[in-house]
Design a protein around this motif. Structure first.
Motif, PDB file in Angstrom:
ATOM      1  N   GLY A  83       0.821  -1.218   0.000  1.00 29.82           N
ATOM      2  CA  GLY A  83       0.000   0.000   0.000  1.00 29.82           C
ATOM      3  C   GLY A  83       0.845   1.254   0.000  1.00 29.82           C
ATOM      4  O   GLY A  83       1.876   1.314   0.671  1.00 29.82           O
ATOM      5  N   TYR A  84       0.403   2.209  -0.745  1.00 32.87           N
ATOM      6  CA  TYR A  84       1.139   3.482  -0.815  1.00 32.87           C
ATOM      7  C   TYR A  84       0.139   4.596  -1.151  1.00 32.87           C
ATOM      8  O   TYR A  84      -0.982   4.323  -1.580  1.00 32.87           O
ATOM      9  CB  TYR A  84       2.248   3.409  -1.877  1.00 32.87           C
ATOM     10  N   TYR A  85       0.567   5.820  -0.931  1.00 29.89           N
ATOM     11  CA  TYR A  85      -0.280   6.968  -1.279  1.00 29.89           C
ATOM     12  C   TYR A  85       0.086   7.422  -2.685  1.00 29.89           C
ATOM     13  O   TYR A  85       1.224   7.827  -2.931  1.00 29.89           O
ATOM     14  CB  TYR A  85      -0.068   8.119  -0.292  1.00 29.89           C
ATOM     15  N   HIS A  88       1.785  10.712  -3.186  1.00 29.56           N
ATOM     16  CA  HIS A  88       3.089  10.934  -2.561  1.00 29.56           C
ATOM     17  C   HIS A  88       4.187  10.598  -3.575  1.00 29.56           C
ATOM     18  O   HIS A  88       4.015   9.732  -4.426  1.00 29.56           O
ATOM     19  CB  HIS A  88       3.270  10.002  -1.357  1.00 29.56           C
ATOM     20  N   PHE A  93       7.067   9.376   0.668  1.00 27.42           N
ATOM     21  CA  PHE A  93       6.502   8.167   1.261  1.00 27.42           C
ATOM     22  C   PHE A  93       7.521   7.472   2.170  1.00 27.42           C
ATOM     23  O   PHE A  93       7.187   7.023   3.266  1.00 27.42           O
ATOM     24  CB  PHE A  93       6.035   7.217   0.149  1.00 27.42           C
ATOM     25  N   TYR A  96       7.802   9.421   5.292  1.00 31.47           N
ATOM     26  CA  TYR A  96       6.647   9.154   6.162  1.00 31.47           C
ATOM     27  C   TYR A  96       6.847   7.834   6.917  1.00 31.47           C
ATOM     28  O   TYR A  96       6.675   7.778   8.142  1.00 31.47           O
ATOM     29  CB  TYR A  96       5.358   9.098   5.329  1.00 31.47           C
ATOM     30  N   LEU A  97       7.233   6.790   6.163  1.00 29.71           N
ATOM     31  CA  LEU A  97       7.406   5.484   6.814  1.00 29.71           C
ATOM     32  C   LEU A  97       8.602   5.476   7.758  1.00 29.71           C
ATOM     33  O   LEU A  97       8.617   4.745   8.743  1.00 29.71           O
ATOM     34  CB  LEU A  97       7.514   4.384   5.767  1.00 29.71           C
ATOM     35  N   ALA A  99       9.305   7.929   9.667  1.00 35.01           N
ATOM     36  CA  ALA A  99       8.732   8.481  10.898  1.00 35.01           C
ATOM     37  C   ALA A  99       7.950   7.401  11.639  1.00 35.01           C
ATOM     38  O   ALA A  99       8.037   7.280  12.866  1.00 35.01           O
ATOM     39  CB  ALA A  99       7.825   9.663  10.562  1.00 35.01           C
ATOM     40  N   VAL A 100       7.185   6.616  10.876  1.00 33.39           N
ATOM     41  CA  VAL A 100       6.403   5.540  11.492  1.00 33.39           C
ATOM     42  C   VAL A 100       7.341   4.489  12.097  1.00 33.39           C
ATOM     43  O   VAL A 100       7.033   3.867  13.105  1.00 33.39           O
ATOM     44  CB  VAL A 100       5.459   4.906  10.438  1.00 33.39           C
TER      45      VAL A 100
ATOM     46  N   MET B   1       7.277  12.549  15.805  1.00 38.68           N
ATOM     47  CA  MET B   1       7.398  12.971  14.411  1.00 38.68           C
ATOM     48  C   MET B   1       6.279  12.370  13.549  1.00 38.68           C
ATOM     49  O   MET B   1       5.799  13.001  12.623  1.00 38.68           O
ATOM     50  CB  MET B   1       8.751  12.547  13.859  1.00 38.68           C
ATOM     51  N   ALA B   2       5.875  11.147  13.922  1.00 44.08           N
ATOM     52  CA  ALA B   2       4.771  10.518  13.171  1.00 44.08           C
ATOM     53  C   ALA B   2       3.508  11.355  13.276  1.00 44.08           C
ATOM     54  O   ALA B   2       2.724  11.431  12.324  1.00 44.08           O
ATOM     55  CB  ALA B   2       4.527   9.115  13.695  1.00 44.08           C
ATOM     56  N   HIS B   5       3.471  13.971  10.670  1.00 46.27           N
ATOM     57  CA  HIS B   5       3.146  13.382   9.360  1.00 46.27           C
ATOM     58  C   HIS B   5       1.654  13.101   9.244  1.00 46.27           C
ATOM     59  O   HIS B   5       1.060  13.304   8.179  1.00 46.27           O
ATOM     60  CB  HIS B   5       3.955  12.104   9.133  1.00 46.27           C
ATOM     61  N   GLU B   6       1.049  12.649  10.340  1.00 44.32           N
ATOM     62  CA  GLU B   6      -0.397  12.386  10.306  1.00 44.32           C
ATOM     63  C   GLU B   6      -1.149  13.705  10.123  1.00 44.32           C
ATOM     64  O   GLU B   6      -2.152  13.768   9.398  1.00 44.32           O
ATOM     65  CB  GLU B   6      -0.861  11.678  11.586  1.00 44.32           C
ATOM     66  N   LYS B   9      -1.017  14.657   6.575  1.00 45.87           N
ATOM     67  CA  LYS B   9      -1.958  13.877   5.762  1.00 45.87           C
ATOM     68  C   LYS B   9      -3.366  14.456   5.874  1.00 45.87           C
ATOM     69  O   LYS B   9      -4.114  14.503   4.899  1.00 45.87           O
ATOM     70  CB  LYS B   9      -1.956  12.416   6.216  1.00 45.87           C
ATOM     71  N   LYS B  14      -6.023  19.353  -1.159  1.00 41.06           N
ATOM     72  CA  LYS B  14      -7.330  19.050  -1.755  1.00 41.06           C
ATOM     73  C   LYS B  14      -8.461  19.265  -0.760  1.00 41.06           C
ATOM     74  O   LYS B  14      -9.464  19.923  -1.053  1.00 41.06           O
ATOM     75  CB  LYS B  14      -7.349  17.592  -2.230  1.00 41.06           C
ATOM     76  N   ASP B 240      -5.936   4.944   4.848  1.00 39.17           N
ATOM     77  CA  ASP B 240      -4.821   4.055   5.195  1.00 39.17           C
ATOM     78  C   ASP B 240      -5.223   2.594   5.052  1.00 39.17           C
ATOM     79  O   ASP B 240      -4.439   1.763   4.603  1.00 39.17           O
ATOM     80  CB  ASP B 240      -4.342   4.328   6.628  1.00 39.17           C
ATOM     81  N   VAL B 243      -5.923   1.752   1.157  1.00 39.93           N
ATOM     82  CA  VAL B 243      -4.708   1.551   0.339  1.00 39.93           C
ATOM     83  C   VAL B 243      -3.719   0.590   1.002  1.00 39.93           C
ATOM     84  O   VAL B 243      -2.636   0.350   0.488  1.00 39.93           O
ATOM     85  CB  VAL B 243      -4.006   2.896  -0.015  1.00 39.93           C
ATOM     86  N   VAL B 245      -1.941   0.844   3.652  1.00 37.92           N
ATOM     87  CA  VAL B 245      -0.727   1.361   4.300  1.00 37.92           C
ATOM     88  C   VAL B 245      -0.726   0.933   5.763  1.00 37.92           C
ATOM     89  O   VAL B 245       0.323   0.872   6.411  1.00 37.92           O
ATOM     90  CB  VAL B 245      -0.655   2.902   4.155  1.00 37.92           C
ATOM     91  N   ASN B 246      -1.901   0.589   6.272  1.00 40.22           N
ATOM     92  CA  ASN B 246      -1.972   0.180   7.688  1.00 40.22           C
ATOM     93  C   ASN B 246      -1.131  -1.077   7.958  1.00 40.22           C
ATOM     94  O   ASN B 246      -0.635  -1.262   9.065  1.00 40.22           O
ATOM     95  CB  ASN B 246      -3.420  -0.016   8.135  1.00 40.22           C
ATOM     96  N   ILE B 258       0.065   3.744  16.179  1.00 40.48           N
ATOM     97  CA  ILE B 258      -0.196   4.714  15.117  1.00 40.48           C
ATOM     98  C   ILE B 258      -1.617   5.248  15.241  1.00 40.48           C
ATOM     99  O   ILE B 258      -1.881   6.423  14.973  1.00 40.48           O
ATOM    100  CB  ILE B 258       0.037   4.082  13.711  1.00 40.48           C
ATOM    101  N   GLN B 262      -2.860   8.941  15.359  1.00 41.30           N
ATOM    102  CA  GLN B 262      -3.849   9.434  14.398  1.00 41.30           C
ATOM    103  C   GLN B 262      -5.031  10.069  15.133  1.00 41.30           C
ATOM    104  O   GLN B 262      -5.574  11.080  14.685  1.00 41.30           O
ATOM    105  CB  GLN B 262      -4.321   8.292  13.495  1.00 41.30           C
TER     106      GLN B 262
END
Lengths: 284, 411
Positions: A83-85, A88, A93, A96-97, A99-100, B1-2, B5-6, B9, B14, B240, B243, B245-246, B258, B262
């Motif tokens: 999965g990706y945005y 991004h 990306f 971002y990861l 940071a995660v 830092m996460a 980023h959240e 997002k 948009k 998330d 797509v 990403v989770n 996370i 969030q």
């Protein structure tokens, strides 16, 4: 060392994996099985996305669930559906990861640049990923899995959907990354692992069926695999494996428990033969 | 830092453009009318007089100050004299100052049965100059004459002066006694209204129309805030998941925490967007209506109705409204977060968000309706209790969802 002791995973009354015992020390471990055999279930347990209903998974003697973040900090994971945005860029990306993954900002920037270079995406690092090919996306996937320089790299069907050229490129990349770490690679495409796997793990009926070196697995079929251009001459029962064209003739490769040396040519078994032989009941 | 980023997002270009466009449209459709109709739409014409009073006497009008205020009448009459003497309709009818007009008016009213057609036409013409709507019985039928002119400032000031004077001298007390007598109030309400009557707080200078416009505007603004919060924060977790990403998040060092980050990002964003919208739209209201003149005035005023549960200033009243909007915003964000967690994609999320938004709208309208006012069925304590319960429940459910995630299989 990563060790699975009697690991079982059940979803209600359905048993996805039963009583699995495995050890991972170093090198490339290929999980080879058809779809639905439990590869992804095992990988999800190894990545702590799901939890075993029985048994334990240990990293250097400690249960991975108890190790929590300390364990996840040493794994890199590329899921089957990476999965990706789309909006991004690979660079954003990966940052971002990072940071995660709790990587500090400076290290994250440095690692991002290094990895994008390694996977050949430096020139498109600022472009949005929505226009990337499947191969490029998978390369972003492997780059993100390597961000924390993992001791255990877990790749779930990493070559699915890739064209042959990308698959070869990806295989080489995995091979180069396998030094000094455990690489666990799940696939149902035999050619992905034939040359790079140090051990092949196979599941059947949701249980561990084999855990051996590729050569040893192939040796288990020695003397049972033949080729012929006249399959009608072969006495049943036999298992048709593959076909190929040679000089206008259709050469059939098959496996038989009987000695067919007089009517067919005996050949060295390969991993694909082993796969087809082991999972013969699951074929159409 | 996460967390940063959240937040990035959530605060994507948009979404912000959507909220910006939506807010602009909403302002034109819903919010602007509240601003446009104050003070011009106030039938008591008391807004300008209220400004005059606060400028000259502060937040309250004491008896000696009221005596002084009465002198304003001379100034207004002078303005009216000037208007009349320079207006051909009046001078053509032999009316040269306001005293002449009052004589003419009294004479006209006293001849109810013997009015000539000429005097009737003259009365209509004069009313037209005053910018009034006139209902007159002609040959047994009621006919409306709507002026095509704007009421002269001196005349509206005159009416406002008379209304405010009457309200200060006797009407507020008559109104409050009548309210106690004729409204089926409970014991607590009656006690509070009597307290307001006897405490002297009714000497506060504040147009009731401003209070009315404030809570009506706040109702509309709350809807915009809730809508913006839902639009801003609800897609975060769903996208998330959609797509996938989770999978990467949960298998990373941050892991299932996370979701905690969030949730924090969602709450911070809700507070952020609420602050922006309040600064922008409350600011427009504040500047356009002249509300700044009354920040120190008590909301229980001889010029206002209904009576209020709390003895607070208009400024504090606005802060309390803002507080309610913040609580609604954060509660909506928590609900949106939970819905987002349990939606597989944006379509299912939208289907879940719509009824939740509708419920939030109804709740907002109810909570801010006649805010803090004492009226039948308007139990402020029940409202406060309900808001607290809903807020605590929303946050509680969200925290439960975050904690529950620790043991959930990500299939």
């Amino acid at each position: 060392m990563l060790m699975l002791n009697n690991v079982t995973k059940k979803y209600g009354s359905f048993t996805a994996l039963e009583d699995i015992n495995l050890e991972f020390k170093g090198g490339v471990y290929a999980l080879l099985a058809p779809n639905g055999a439990g590869k992804t279930t095992l990988i999800k347990m190894l990545t702590t996305l799901i939890f075993p209903t029985g048994g334990e998974i240990l990293w250097n003697g400690d249960e991975i669930v108890r190790l929590d973040a300390a364990y996840r900090g040493i794994i890199g994971y590329l899921p089957q559906d990476f999965g990706y945005y789309k909006n991004h860029s690979p660079r954003d990306f990966l940052l971002y990861l990072s940071a995660v993954k709790c990587i500090d900002r400076n290290t994250a920037k440095r690692k991002t640049e290094q990895l994008l270079e390694l996977v050949g995406l430096s020139d498109v690092q600022g472009k949005k990923m929505k226009k990337f090919s499947g191969g490029m996306i998978q390369r972003v996937g492997i780059a993100q899995a390597m961000l924390n320089d993992p001791k255990i790299l877990i790749l779930d069907e990493p070559t699915a959907g890739l064209d042959p050229k990308e698959r070869v490129r990806f295989r080489n990349l995995i091979s180069s990354l396998s030094k000094d770490r455990i690489v666990i690679l799940s696939t149902h495409i035999v050619s992905d692992i034939e040359t790079i796997a140090s051990r092949v793990i196979m599941f059947k009926d949701h249980k561990l069926f084999a855990n051996d070196e590729p050569a040893a697995l192939c040796a288990s079929l020695a003397g049972k695999v033949y080729e012929t251009d006249d399959i009608t001459a072969i006495p049943a029962p036999y298992l048709a494996l593959t076909e190929r064209q040679d000089g206008g003739k259709t050469i059939m490769r098959f496996a038989s428990e009987q000695d067919c040396g007089s009517i067919a040519q005996s050949v060295s078994p390969n991993l694909e033969d082993v796969f087809l032989y082991v999972y013969r009941d699951e074929r159409e | 830092m996460a967390l940063i980023h959240e937040l990035k997002k959530i605060w994507n270009v948009k979404t912000l453009i959507i909220i910006f466009v939506l807010s602009g449209l909403y302002f034109i459709i819903a919010l602007n009318s509240s601003i446009q109709s104050y003070p011009s739409g106030t039938w008591l014409f008391d807004a300008d007089i209220a400004v005059y009073l606060t400028e000259n006497y502060g937040a309250t009008l004491e008896q000696d100050e009221f005596e002084d205020f009465l002198k304003l009448k001379e100034v207004i009459i002078f303005e009216l004299d000037s208007f009349i003497s320079s207006n051909a309709v009046f001078t053509g009818a032999g009316i040269y100052d306001f005293q002449d007009y009052e004589n003419f008016r009294d004479d006209f009213h006293s001849r109810y049965d013997t009015r000539s057609e000429a005097s009737m036409n003259l009365w209509i013409a004069i009313s037209n100059e005053w910018g009034e709507i006139l209902r007159i019985q002609i040959d047994g039928e009621w006919v409306d004459f709507v002026s095509d002119k704007e009421a002269p400032a001196a005349y509206t000031r005159y009416i406002g002066f008379n209304n405010v004077t009457a309200m200060y001298e006797y009407q507020w007390e008559e109104n409050i006694n009548s309210f106690i007598l004729h409204t089926p109030l409970g014991k607590t309400e009656t006690k509070r209204v009597l307290e307001i009557r006897d405490s002297g707080e009714m000497s506060a200078i504040l147009s009731g129309h401003l209070v009315l416009h404030t809570w009506q505007y706040a109702q509309n603004l709350a809807l915009l805030v809730v809508l913006a919060v839902f639009i801003l924060v609800s897609p975060l977790v769903t996208i998330d998941k959609a797509v996938k990403v989770n999978l990467l998040q949960y298998s990373s060092m941050t892991g299932r925490k996370i979701l905690k980050k969030q949730f924090a990002a969602v709450i911070i964003s809700a507070i952020g967007i609420t602050t922006l919208l309040l600064l922008c739209f409350a600011g427009i209201f504040y500047m356009a209506t002249g509300a700044r003149d009354f920040l120190m005035s008590g909301i229980n005023s001889f010029m206002s109705f209904p009576y209020h549960w709390l003895s607070v200033t208009y400024g504090q009243y606005c802060l309390l409204i803002a507080g309610v909007i913040y609580l609604l915003s954060v509660a909506s964000a928590a609900i949106a977060f939970v819905l987002s967690r349990f939606s597989q994609n944006l379509i299912t999320l939208i289907f879940k968000v719509i009824p939740s938004f509708a419920a939030a709208v109804l709740l907002s309208l109810w909570l801010l309706d006649e805010f803090l006012g004492i009226y039948v069925g308007g139990d402020v304590f029940f409202k406060a209790f309900s808001l607290s319960i809903i807020f605590a429940a929303a946050i509680g459910i969200a925290i439960f969802a975050v904690k529950r995630e620790k043991k959930t299989d990500l299939i």
